[in-house]
Design a protein around this motif. Sequence first.
Motif, PDB file in Angstrom:
ATOM      1  N   TRP A  37       0.848  -1.190   0.000  1.00 47.11           N
ATOM      2  CA  TRP A  37       0.000   0.000   0.000  1.00 47.11           C
ATOM      3  C   TRP A  37       0.883   1.240   0.000  1.00 47.11           C
ATOM      4  N   LEU A  38       0.384   2.315  -0.573  1.00 46.66           N
ATOM      5  CA  LEU A  38       1.083   3.600  -0.543  1.00 46.66           C
ATOM      6  C   LEU A  38       0.216   4.630   0.170  1.00 46.66           C
ATOM      7  N   PRO A  39       0.835   5.530   0.928  1.00 48.52           N
ATOM      8  CA  PRO A  39       0.058   6.581   1.583  1.00 48.52           C
ATOM      9  C   PRO A  39      -0.257   7.703   0.607  1.00 48.52           C
ATOM     10  N   GLU A  40      -1.157   8.558   0.993  1.00 50.28           N
ATOM     11  CA  GLU A  40      -1.399   9.762   0.215  1.00 50.28           C
ATOM     12  C   GLU A  40      -0.374  10.821   0.603  1.00 50.28           C
ATOM     13  N   GLY A  41       0.118  11.548  -0.380  1.00 49.74           N
ATOM     14  CA  GLY A  41       1.062  12.629  -0.094  1.00 49.74           C
ATOM     15  C   GLY A  41       2.474  12.118   0.135  1.00 49.74           C
ATOM     16  N   ASP A  42       3.266  12.917   0.866  1.00 49.97           N
ATOM     17  CA  ASP A  42       4.668  12.584   1.112  1.00 49.97           C
ATOM     18  C   ASP A  42       4.781  11.325   1.974  1.00 49.97           C
ATOM     19  N   THR A  43       5.889  10.597   1.794  1.00 49.21           N
ATOM     20  CA  THR A  43       6.096   9.371   2.548  1.00 49.21           C
ATOM     21  C   THR A  43       7.313   9.492   3.449  1.00 49.21           C
ATOM     22  N   CYS A  44       7.277   8.718   4.530  1.00 54.25           N
ATOM     23  CA  CYS A  44       8.387   8.673   5.494  1.00 54.25           C
ATOM     24  C   CYS A  44       9.257   7.444   5.282  1.00 54.25           C
ATOM     25  N   GLY A  45       9.008   6.696   4.228  1.00 54.07           N
ATOM     26  CA  GLY A  45       9.715   5.448   3.998  1.00 54.07           C
ATOM     27  C   GLY A  45       8.727   4.302   3.883  1.00 54.07           C
ATOM     28  N   THR A  46       9.242   3.084   3.896  1.00 54.04           N
ATOM     29  CA  THR A  46       8.420   1.888   3.723  1.00 54.04           C
ATOM     30  C   THR A  46       8.611   0.937   4.894  1.00 54.04           C
ATOM     31  N   VAL A  47       7.503   0.507   5.486  1.00 56.60           N
ATOM     32  CA  VAL A  47       7.508  -0.495   6.553  1.00 56.60           C
ATOM     33  C   VAL A  47       7.220  -1.852   5.923  1.00 56.60           C
ATOM     34  N   MET A  48       8.143  -2.797   6.102  1.00 56.25           N
ATOM     35  CA  MET A  48       7.958  -4.149   5.598  1.00 56.25           C
ATOM     36  C   MET A  48       7.548  -5.045   6.754  1.00 56.25           C
ATOM     37  N   MET A  49       6.370  -5.631   6.640  1.00 57.43           N
ATOM     38  CA  MET A  49       5.835  -6.506   7.680  1.00 57.43           C
ATOM     39  C   MET A  49       6.207  -7.945   7.369  1.00 57.43           C
ATOM     40  N   PHE A  50       6.967  -8.564   8.278  1.00 60.40           N
ATOM     41  CA  PHE A  50       7.327  -9.974   8.154  1.00 60.40           C
ATOM     42  C   PHE A  50       6.425 -10.759   9.109  1.00 60.40           C
ATOM     43  N   ILE A 126       9.302  -4.831  10.436  1.00 62.12           N
ATOM     44  CA  ILE A 126       8.687  -5.330  11.664  1.00 62.12           C
ATOM     45  C   ILE A 126       8.562  -6.842  11.509  1.00 62.12           C
ATOM     46  N   GLY A 127       9.135  -7.578  12.432  1.00 66.00           N
ATOM     47  CA  GLY A 127       9.028  -9.031  12.404  1.00 66.00           C
ATOM     48  C   GLY A 127       8.175  -9.507  13.560  1.00 66.00           C
ATOM     49  N   HIS A 128       7.097 -10.222  13.239  1.00 67.43           N
ATOM     50  CA  HIS A 128       6.238 -10.774  14.282  1.00 67.43           C
ATOM     51  C   HIS A 128       6.443 -12.274  14.381  1.00 67.43           C
ATOM     52  N   SER A 129       6.679 -12.761  15.609  1.00 64.33           N
ATOM     53  CA  SER A 129       6.765 -14.191  15.884  1.00 64.33           C
ATOM     54  C   SER A 129       7.795 -14.851  14.967  1.00 64.33           C
ATOM     55  N   MET A 130       7.411 -15.822  14.136  1.00 64.82           N
ATOM     56  CA  MET A 130       8.363 -16.427  13.221  1.00 64.82           C
ATOM     57  C   MET A 130       9.016 -15.376  12.341  1.00 64.82           C
ATOM     58  N   GLY A 131       8.248 -14.361  11.957  1.00 64.73           N
ATOM     59  CA  GLY A 131       8.816 -13.270  11.162  1.00 64.73           C
ATOM     60  C   GLY A 131       9.891 -12.506  11.907  1.00 64.73           C
ATOM     61  N   GLY A 132       9.883 -12.608  13.257  1.00 65.08           N
ATOM     62  CA  GLY A 132      10.945 -12.001  14.032  1.00 65.08           C
ATOM     63  C   GLY A 132      12.265 -12.715  13.845  1.00 65.08           C
ATOM     64  N   ALA A 133      12.228 -14.042  13.723  1.00 66.77           N
ATOM     65  CA  ALA A 133      13.443 -14.799  13.432  1.00 66.77           C
ATOM     66  C   ALA A 133      13.925 -14.505  12.011  1.00 66.77           C
ATOM     67  N   ILE A 134      12.998 -14.512  11.061  1.00 65.91           N
ATOM     68  CA  ILE A 134      13.357 -14.211   9.672  1.00 65.91           C
ATOM     69  C   ILE A 134      13.908 -12.792   9.572  1.00 65.91           C
ATOM     70  N   GLY A 135      13.234 -11.864  10.256  1.00 66.62           N
ATOM     71  CA  GLY A 135      13.640 -10.465  10.185  1.00 66.62           C
ATOM     72  C   GLY A 135      14.970 -10.192  10.839  1.00 66.62           C
ATOM     73  N   MET A 136      15.288 -10.895  11.940  1.00 67.66           N
ATOM     74  CA  MET A 136      16.572 -10.652  12.579  1.00 67.66           C
ATOM     75  C   MET A 136      17.717 -11.128  11.702  1.00 67.66           C
ATOM     76  N   ARG A 137      17.568 -12.315  11.086  1.00 70.85           N
ATOM     77  CA  ARG A 137      18.626 -12.766  10.173  1.00 70.85           C
ATOM     78  C   ARG A 137      18.766 -11.798   9.002  1.00 70.85           C
ATOM     79  N   ALA A 138      17.643 -11.306   8.496  1.00 69.72           N
ATOM     80  CA  ALA A 138      17.714 -10.341   7.396  1.00 69.72           C
ATOM     81  C   ALA A 138      18.431  -9.065   7.830  1.00 69.72           C
ATOM     82  N   ALA A 139      18.153  -8.603   9.045  1.00 66.66           N
ATOM     83  CA  ALA A 139      18.831  -7.410   9.553  1.00 66.66           C
ATOM     84  C   ALA A 139      20.329  -7.651   9.701  1.00 66.66           C
ATOM     85  N   LEU A 140      20.705  -8.870  10.063  1.00 70.24           N
ATOM     86  CA  LEU A 140      22.111  -9.210  10.204  1.00 70.24           C
ATOM     87  C   LEU A 140      22.819  -9.308   8.862  1.00 70.24           C
ATOM     88  N   GLU A 141      22.105  -9.812   7.849  1.00 72.65           N
ATOM     89  CA  GLU A 141      22.765 -10.166   6.593  1.00 72.65           C
ATOM     90  C   GLU A 141      22.504  -9.212   5.437  1.00 72.65           C
TER      91      GLU A 141
END
Length: 325
Positions: A37-50, A126-141
Amino acid sequence: MDLSPAPFFADMAGVPAGGQAHWLNTADNTRIRVGHWLPEGDTCGTVMMFPGRTEYIEKYGNCAAEFTDRGFAFLAVDWRGQGLADRLLDDPRVGHVEQFTDYQQDVQATLDLATELNLPKPWFVIGHSMGGAIGMRAALEKNCFAACAFTGPMWGIFFTPIMKPLSRLTAYWGPRIGLGEKTPPTTSLESYVASQPFEGNVLTRDPDMFQMMKDQLVAQPELALGAPSTIWLREALDECAWLMDQTAPDTPCLTFLGSHEQIVDRKAIRTRMANWPSGTLVEITDGEHEVLMEAPDVRGPVFDQLAAHFKAAQTDAVPEPVLSS
């Protein structure tokens, strides 16, 4: 990149207008689904939900609305083996992955899509539950997120003292005796949300959000998923152990933990965050596993803190979160 349109259930409760979904093929030719989804107007960046295990894009429609209202683009993914992504076993009710690092192929395909779509930077996760494990490795790598956040991250799995040895025995011996694609004892092939009443559930204390999750699966039962395979359990345990051995990245991190968490290991989360130099842990009083799906007076401040955390990363100044009372 071939941006093939994918089914998207825009009429589900909580899903804002303007979303799109795409099919993506990963490097190992597994088909996953990504929505944005995209917001209306200016953006502050993109939040990726894992998302966590069993989850799907539309479940995070309310999160898309919260972040686009605050000026962020928003993206969510159906990991392999769940949602409308390719199911990996003959029985589609069983959650499965051959190796936990296979999820990083899904991450890479998602990042490639974000690049192709020119989703606004900086990027956050943002990594939730299992997505937190996936997201932490992604942040590391991957080194592509200006800041990260986690809710009930799976850096360890909660077991009762009685179940812990049985679960480990199942995870490591089950695959050796041909039971790798079977589910662990005491688990169910039925979706937890679809089969459990609100009373006593371990996800949320908000009846409206719990009912919304139920209604979504009634409307689109193909999104439902049951227990994981014993191979998934083995791989998840190994991944959690690996993550806990790693030095935390320099990425600013904000993590939320419900005080009544009963799915992931609270001790592992507290240990990890105590050793994350640019990290802050916020414990939500009376919160369950899904703090983003709690009552409005709980989840509203959480979204405010997440937005402030991400915006501060643009100026290298992370504010002190407001602790819930």
